[in-house]
Design an enzyme around this catalytic site. Sequence first.
Site, PDB file in Angstrom:
ATOM      1  N   SER A  44       4.024  -4.496   3.580  1.00  0.00           N
ATOM      2  CA  SER A  44       5.392  -4.770   4.026  1.00  0.00           C
ATOM      3  C   SER A  44       6.158  -3.524   4.450  1.00  0.00           C
ATOM      4  CB  SER A  44       6.165  -5.482   2.915  1.00  0.00           C
ATOM      5  OG  SER A  44       6.099  -4.754   1.698  1.00  0.00           O
ATOM      6  N   HIS A 251      12.813  -2.480  -0.371  1.00  0.00           N
ATOM      7  CA  HIS A 251      12.146  -2.164   0.889  1.00  0.00           C
ATOM      8  C   HIS A 251      13.105  -1.372   1.786  1.00  0.00           C
ATOM      9  CE1 HIS A 251       9.343  -5.337  -0.360  1.00  0.00           C
ATOM     10  NE2 HIS A 251       8.490  -4.799   0.499  1.00  0.00           N
TER      11      HIS A 251
END
Length: 269
Positions: A44, A251
Site C-alpha cells: 500500500s 499511510h
Amino acid sequence: MRRSRLTAYATSLLLAAAFALTGATAAQASEQATATGYVALGDSYSSGVGAGGYIGSSGACKRSTKAYPHLWAAANSPSSFHFTACSGARTGDVVANQLGPLGSGTGLVSITIGGNDAGFADVMTTCVLQSESACVARINTAKAYVDSTLPGRLDSVYSAISAKAPAAHVVVLGYPRFYKLNGSCVAGMTEGERSAINNAADYLNSAIAKRAADHGFTFGDVRPTFTGHEICSGSSWLHSVNWLNIGESYHPNAAGQVGGYLPVLKSVA
C-alpha cells in the site's frame, strides 16, 4: 623458434579472450540501453493508499495517480509503465500476482514490501487499543519475525525479480518513522509506545536494506525526507488513526508521496 611460437600462441589466446569480453560487454550494454520500462511493485505504500485519486480499475488494490510510481512515470516518460503494487500485499502476493510485466525490457523496478509480512496492521491495532506493555510485546513479536522469517521471504521476492528482469535497476524503498517524539500530540498513545513503534520501523528498514544490498539492489531510505513531517509534528505527511477510513491510517497522504517518497526514487533511479 619454439619460444616465439609459444609467445604468438599466448598472444592469440589473450586477443581471443579480449574480443570475447568486449563482445559480452557490448551485448550487455545494448541490453541495458534498450531496457527502459518501469514496473512498480509492492504494498500500500507503493500503491498510494492514503493519497486519494485512486484508479477505478485497480479495485481493492487502491493504486493512486498521486502515488510516487505514477508521479515518477508521468515526469520521466519511460518506454512502458506497469503499476502492479497492491494494498495489503505481502511478499508471497508480489511473487504470485505482480511480476507478470517484468521482462528483458524492464530497466527500473521499485518496490516497498515487508511491512505486512511483519504484522504492521496488527501491531498498530494493538498499540492503539491496548496497553503500553501489550504494544511493546506485540512489537517484540514482530521483531522476532523480522529476524527469523522475513529475510527468506524477501530473498524469494528479490531473486524472482532478478530472474525475470536481469537488466533492471531495482530500488527497494523503506518505511518512514511514524512519530515525532515529544511533539504536538496531546492524546492517544504514550511516548513509550510511539518510541517503540519508531524503533520497530528502524529495525524493519535495517533488515530490508541488508537483504536488498545482498542482492545488489539499491535501498531508498525515506526516513530523512519524512523527518519533520511525522505524526505529532504539526505538519504530518502521514495519516494518524482514521476511524472513518481505517485503511488509510498510518499511510502517507498525497504530500507524503510527493515530498517523502518521490524525491528518494528520483535520487537513486
